[in-house]
Design a protein around this motif. Sequence first.
Motif, PDB file in Angstrom:
ATOM      1  N   UNK A  25     -14.151 168.335  45.545  1.00  0.00           N
ATOM      2  CA  UNK A  25     -14.072 167.416  46.814  1.00  0.00           C
ATOM      3  C   UNK A  25     -12.697 167.621  47.505  1.00  0.00           C
ATOM      4  N   UNK A  26     -11.664 167.867  46.503  1.00  0.00           N
ATOM      5  CA  UNK A  26     -10.417 168.085  47.027  1.00  0.00           C
ATOM      6  C   UNK A  26     -10.381 169.430  47.738  1.00  0.00           C
ATOM      7  N   UNK A  27     -11.177 170.415  47.182  1.00  0.00           N
ATOM      8  CA  UNK A  27     -11.154 171.509  47.996  1.00  0.00           C
ATOM      9  C   UNK A  27     -11.898 171.531  49.230  1.00  0.00           C
ATOM     10  N   UNK A  28     -12.864 170.694  49.537  1.00  0.00           N
ATOM     11  CA  UNK A  28     -13.495 170.584  50.623  1.00  0.00           C
ATOM     12  C   UNK A  28     -12.443 169.980  51.846  1.00  0.00           C
ATOM     13  N   UNK A  29     -11.537 168.881  51.064  1.00  0.00           N
ATOM     14  CA  UNK A  29     -10.531 168.357  52.143  1.00  0.00           C
ATOM     15  C   UNK A  29      -9.445 169.360  52.477  1.00  0.00           C
ATOM     16  N   UNK A  30      -9.233 170.070  51.495  1.00  0.00           N
ATOM     17  CA  UNK A  30      -8.322 171.040  51.953  1.00  0.00           C
ATOM     18  C   UNK A  30      -8.657 172.204  52.864  1.00  0.00           C
ATOM     19  N   UNK A  31     -10.142 172.667  52.647  1.00  0.00           N
ATOM     20  CA  UNK A  31     -10.696 173.722  53.557  1.00  0.00           C
ATOM     21  C   UNK A  31     -10.755 173.085  55.031  1.00  0.00           C
ATOM     22  N   UNK A  32     -11.238 171.707  55.007  1.00  0.00           N
ATOM     23  CA  UNK A  32     -11.163 170.966  56.424  1.00  0.00           C
ATOM     24  C   UNK A  32      -9.891 171.053  57.114  1.00  0.00           C
ATOM     25  N   UNK A  33      -8.791 170.878  56.172  1.00  0.00           N
ATOM     26  CA  UNK A  33      -7.639 170.798  56.813  1.00  0.00           C
ATOM     27  C   UNK A  33      -6.849 172.073  57.206  1.00  0.00           C
ATOM     28  N   UNK A  34      -7.165 173.159  56.455  1.00  0.00           N
ATOM     29  CA  UNK A  34      -6.510 174.404  56.702  1.00  0.00           C
ATOM     30  C   UNK A  34      -7.412 175.729  56.837  1.00  0.00           C
ATOM     31  N   UNK A  35      -8.726 175.481  56.185  1.00  0.00           N
ATOM     32  CA  UNK A  35      -9.560 176.889  56.226  1.00  0.00           C
ATOM     33  C   UNK A  35     -10.852 176.350  56.810  1.00  0.00           C
TER      34      UNK A  35
ATOM     35  N   UNK B  98     -14.289 177.878  55.598  1.00  0.00           N
ATOM     36  CA  UNK B  98     -14.516 177.995  54.295  1.00  0.00           C
ATOM     37  C   UNK B  98     -15.393 176.444  54.039  1.00  0.00           C
ATOM     38  N   UNK B  99     -15.450 175.546  54.836  1.00  0.00           N
ATOM     39  CA  UNK B  99     -16.063 174.157  54.682  1.00  0.00           C
ATOM     40  C   UNK B  99     -17.450 174.680  53.870  1.00  0.00           C
ATOM     41  N   UNK B 100     -17.601 173.768  52.920  1.00  0.00           N
ATOM     42  CA  UNK B 100     -19.042 173.765  52.519  1.00  0.00           C
ATOM     43  C   UNK B 100     -19.302 174.946  51.546  1.00  0.00           C
ATOM     44  N   UNK B 101     -18.215 175.790  51.072  1.00  0.00           N
ATOM     45  CA  UNK B 101     -18.117 176.763  50.273  1.00  0.00           C
ATOM     46  C   UNK B 101     -17.580 176.561  49.124  1.00  0.00           C
ATOM     47  N   UNK B 102     -17.759 177.027  48.118  1.00  0.00           N
ATOM     48  CA  UNK B 102     -17.046 176.615  46.804  1.00  0.00           C
ATOM     49  C   UNK B 102     -17.062 177.705  45.668  1.00  0.00           C
ATOM     50  N   UNK B 103     -16.603 177.697  44.491  1.00  0.00           N
ATOM     51  CA  UNK B 103     -16.635 178.800  43.447  1.00  0.00           C
ATOM     52  C   UNK B 103     -17.484 178.521  42.564  1.00  0.00           C
ATOM     53  N   UNK B 104     -17.534 179.721  41.773  1.00  0.00           N
ATOM     54  CA  UNK B 104     -18.209 179.781  40.508  1.00  0.00           C
ATOM     55  C   UNK B 104     -17.616 179.275  39.306  1.00  0.00           C
ATOM     56  N   UNK B 105     -18.095 178.102  38.660  1.00  0.00           N
ATOM     57  CA  UNK B 105     -17.408 177.548  37.300  1.00  0.00           C
ATOM     58  C   UNK B 105     -18.036 178.561  36.154  1.00  0.00           C
ATOM     59  N   UNK B 106     -16.915 178.843  35.383  1.00  0.00           N
ATOM     60  CA  UNK B 106     -17.278 179.508  34.073  1.00  0.00           C
ATOM     61  C   UNK B 106     -16.756 178.789  32.882  1.00  0.00           C
ATOM     62  N   UNK B 107     -17.418 178.125  32.053  1.00  0.00           N
ATOM     63  CA  UNK B 107     -16.877 177.616  30.925  1.00  0.00           C
ATOM     64  C   UNK B 107     -16.554 178.753  29.891  1.00  0.00           C
ATOM     65  N   UNK B 108     -15.263 178.351  29.349  1.00  0.00           N
ATOM     66  CA  UNK B 108     -15.015 179.160  27.978  1.00  0.00           C
ATOM     67  C   UNK B 108     -14.853 178.620  26.873  1.00  0.00           C
ATOM     68  N   UNK B 109     -15.608 178.831  25.896  1.00  0.00           N
ATOM     69  CA  UNK B 109     -15.489 177.961  24.722  1.00  0.00           C
ATOM     70  C   UNK B 109     -15.650 176.317  24.902  1.00  0.00           C
ATOM     71  N   UNK B 110     -16.614 175.969  25.608  1.00  0.00           N
ATOM     72  CA  UNK B 110     -16.930 174.581  25.945  1.00  0.00           C
ATOM     73  C   UNK B 110     -16.082 174.020  27.017  1.00  0.00           C
ATOM     74  N   UNK B 111     -15.176 174.837  27.685  1.00  0.00           N
ATOM     75  CA  UNK B 111     -14.229 174.275  28.725  1.00  0.00           C
ATOM     76  C   UNK B 111     -15.164 173.330  29.698  1.00  0.00           C
TER      77      UNK B 111
END
Length: 605
Positions: free
Chosen positions: A262-272, A275-288
């Motif tokens: 949600x913060x990333x979307x606010x950042x995108x709306x403010x500066x990029x 990029x709105x509504x795009x996101x990143x791939x999340x990878x959990x390492x050892x249960x992260x």
Amino acid sequence: MRSFVWFALVAATLSNAAPSKLSALKVKEEIAHPRGWVKSHPAPADAIIELRIALPQSNFEELERHLYEVSDPFHTRYGQHLSKAEVEALVAPHPESIHVVNEWLASHGLYEHELTRSPAKDWVRVSVPVGLAEKMMDAEYHVWVNDKDGDTIIRTTKYSVPEDVHDHIELIQPTTLFSNLRGMDTTFRFTDADANVQQVSPNVPPISVPSASGGKVDASCNQTITVSCIRELYNAVGFTPSGKDGNQIGITGYLEQFANIADLQLFFADQVPAALNSTFKFISVKGGLNNQSIEAAGAEANLDTQFAFGLTHPTPATFFSTAGRPPFIPSVGSPTNTNEPYTDWLDFVLSQRTIPQTISTSYADSEQTVPVSFARRACNGFAQLGARGVSLTFSSGDGGVGDGDPDPATQECFSNDGRNITRFDPLFPPSCPFVTSVGGTIHIPETAVDFSGGGFSNVFPRPSYQDVAVKGFLNKLPKGTYAGLFNPDGRAIPDVAAQADLFRIFLSGRAVSIGGTSAAAPTFAAIISLLNDARLSKKQKPLGFLNPLIYALAREHPKAFNDITVGNNPGCGTPGFNATKGWDAITGVGTPNFGVLKELVTSGF
């Protein structure tokens, strides 16, 4: 292929062999009482710890030769990175080492089905009760308490292995590792960012910076750093990455630092906005985890992901969250992880066939708290990634020439070897010669920011790619400057720099201003990712391990980096080192000029 099959058969056969009688125990490693830690009560005998056993990497020198050849822009092999299988073959231990270590483990009732091995078989992990670990290694584990933050861990200051096993084991942890991994954001610089934005008059003329895009940078960038400021300052306006040429960028997260979408979307709306509504791939390492509650948003994780991913959109982005952090809390139960988590990340990422070409990390610790054997072995892991074509950036630290603590009142600069002498204290992993260490600047025109970590490693010797640049810096120092406080023959940091303060990010739903070399590392990584995109779009190889290229370009093409000549990095009760013409121990060779770099790296230099 036949040799790999034979190796596997031998390993499987030996792992089931009956253990033979082993020799007497001999001390493998012993350290003085670690500074900053207080020994408490004996560790519970039934507490479970995961032992990590490093077997000697049989041909690492050959891997290092390959790494430097494929990373040297003037070598015929430049860019011909190794495959996962090729790297693993070069670091695989000798079958005899596997056999001997298996026998030792079997003598304590630990057999193959209880072991976990790295893909190259050079690491063995096994979970055991503390009582068994003490018996295996003639060790005494205690609960230790950090005198600054109260964190508690299980450690010993001495351990042994049978004498005939010594040459087949490089190290075992957790034993003597008393580091305290931390993020590099200088949290005391938090302010409400909206006030800064409103103070800038639209009538203020832009700042003249000849190397910037169009030679001008918006005046507001002297109070608030945004994505537009970085693009203008580092000559990257108008370049949009493909997003479809195979290029990727990654950010590592540790210590329960979560990147809030949600913060990333606010950042995108403010500066990029694109990029709105795009996101990143999340990878959990050892249960992260990546907890998305607004209260769990992490300043470090948000800063790293917002700027790295905002600058490189639409490049596919990955956030790695690695679980595990001290402390072990005796009142709660047994620890689930007593190792430094970045080694768990290394285990994971080295096992992957596809890895982002650029990865940034903003976590580190005082080099002297990391046992030399462990530091070298972890550094070798970073070299494996470099050989596979991955560019790794690390924040150089926020304590000037000190231990990373940005508060001079709590900064400790005493040796951790029992002598307690005053000594500058570089950070690890930035001191590893196989990663790119990023220092910090502030304002426009740029000057060195005073907290930028810099100095010289006490563990790693100066690599040849630094010789000319660093010797030039040392020759400029007045004779006797800080004599005995630093190792002039050590690997020098940082390598490069980028803006590191007044960054406008969004945290828990509001705009804040934050600083630290944790801002500089993902910013520089983003510029490298853009360069990789330019190369991949032309069917060229990614840049991979950067340092030989950086120093060659700084020497042969001075306009590739903006030389920073003003500022110093105080610490340890001294003014620290000064920024100066050429490389210096606060901003490295300087900040990037993307436009010049792009032409160089896509046209054969």
